[in-house]
Structures are given as structure tokens and as C-alpha cells.
Design an enzyme around this catalytic site. Structure first.
Site, PDB file in Angstrom:
ATOM      1  N   LYS A  56       0.842  -1.195   0.000  1.00  0.00           N
ATOM      2  CA  LYS A  56       0.000   0.000   0.000  1.00  0.00           C
ATOM      3  C   LYS A  56       0.880   1.249   0.000  1.00  0.00           C
ATOM      4  CE  LYS A  56      -4.005  -1.967   2.340  1.00  0.00           C
ATOM      5  NZ  LYS A  56      -3.701  -3.383   2.254  1.00  0.00           N
TER       6      LYS A  56
ATOM      7  N   HIS B 225      -3.795   1.716   4.738  1.00  0.00           N
ATOM      8  CA  HIS B 225      -3.213   2.975   4.269  1.00  0.00           C
ATOM      9  C   HIS B 225      -3.033   3.948   5.441  1.00  0.00           C
ATOM     10  CE1 HIS B 225      -4.827   1.329   0.468  1.00  0.00           C
ATOM     11  NE2 HIS B 225      -3.766   1.914  -0.061  1.00  0.00           N
TER      12      HIS B 225
ATOM     13  N   SER C  73      -7.481   3.492  -2.017  1.00  0.00           N
ATOM     14  CA  SER C  73      -7.602   3.272  -0.579  1.00  0.00           C
ATOM     15  C   SER C  73      -9.074   3.333  -0.204  1.00  0.00           C
ATOM     16  CB  SER C  73      -6.832   4.363   0.171  1.00  0.00           C
ATOM     17  OG  SER C  73      -7.243   4.437   1.519  1.00  0.00           O
ATOM     18  N   MET C  74      -9.529   2.348   0.562  1.00  0.00           N
ATOM     19  CA  MET C  74     -10.923   2.372   1.033  1.00  0.00           C
ATOM     20  C   MET C  74     -11.167   3.605   1.912  1.00  0.00           C
ATOM     21  SD  MET C  74     -12.635  -0.237  -0.146  1.00  0.00           S
ATOM     22  CE  MET C  74     -13.973  -0.634   0.962  1.00  0.00           C
ATOM     23  N   GLY C  75     -10.200   3.977   2.727  1.00  0.00           N
ATOM     24  CA  GLY C  75     -10.365   5.084   3.663  1.00  0.00           C
ATOM     25  C   GLY C  75     -10.108   6.460   3.074  1.00  0.00           C
TER      26      GLY C  75
END
Length: 124
Positions: A20, A52, A93-95
């Protein structure tokens, strides 16, 4: 007081593997709390990071202790094959959402001029 932004490396990534990464905007912390106008983007990517946010929290914490403010501009993944001299930037990134891989790739190309550096918005 903070040192010059030029002393912060543009790119710090692990030498091999898939991991990541985050694209971070760094600027001098102003006494008023307002972000300074002078800023730069940096790329950080490490195999040890499960999320991340792990990378962003560690890097931003270190920079803030040295008088900088940071914001995460997004993330993705890096495939670094040092033997083949190839780096591929992709995913999101999911966040934090998807980093602007074109910006990350240009920074990586400057650090690794003899590599084939590519990017794509596909994948996770």
C-alpha cells in the site's frame, strides 16, 4: 521551527513487493493554524502497513513533530520489481480514496529514472 520542505524526500517506498502507498501533501505549520501556501506532495509506501492509515499516521506524526502539517490526498498500491526495474502504481484506498497516480508516478520516475514506471486506475 520546521526545516525546509526541500529536505523531505519526495519518495520513500520499499524496494520489492506489492504494498500500500499514500500520497501526502505537506506544508509548514502556521502559528495561526492556517495551512501555509508553500507545500509539496510526497509518496510513501511500505510492506509493513496493513492499512493505508498506518502509513499516513506514522509519516504525518513524524512530520508534525518537526513543524509540518499534512493531509492525505489518497492511496493505492505499488508493485515494485527491483530486479526487472519496474514499478506499477494502481488501485485505491478504502479510507482515503484513490490518489492521483499520475502525480505519484512522476515523483517515482524522478527517484528511479532508470525504471519503467507505469500506473492505472484499475484494481484494488
Amino acid at each position: 521551527m520546521a526545516a525546509d520542505l526541500g529536505q523531505i524526500p519526495d519518495v520513500d517506498i520499499d524496494s520489492d513487493g506489492v504494498f500500500k502507498y499514500v500520497l501526502i501533501r505537506v506544508h509548514l505549520a502556521e502559528p495561526s493554524g492556517d495551512p501555509a501556501k508553500e507545500c509539496k506532495e510526497i509518496v510513501r509506501g511500505y510492506k509493513w502497513a496493513e492499512y493505508h492509515a498506518d502509513i499516513y499516521d506514522k509519516v504525518s506524526g513524524e512530520l508534525q513533530r518537526n513543524g509540518y502539517d499534512c493531509e492525505c490526498l489518497g492511496g493505492g498500491r505499488i508493485s515494485h520489481q527491483s530486479q526487472d526495474r519496474k514499478i506499477h502504481v494502481y488501485g485505491y484506498s478504502m479510507g482515503y480514496g484513490r490518489a492521483q497516480h499520475s502525480v505519484s508516478t512522476e515523483k517515482i520516475k524522478a527517484k528511479y529514472p532508470d525504471y519503467e514506471v507505469t500506473w492505472a486506475d484499475d484494481g484494488y
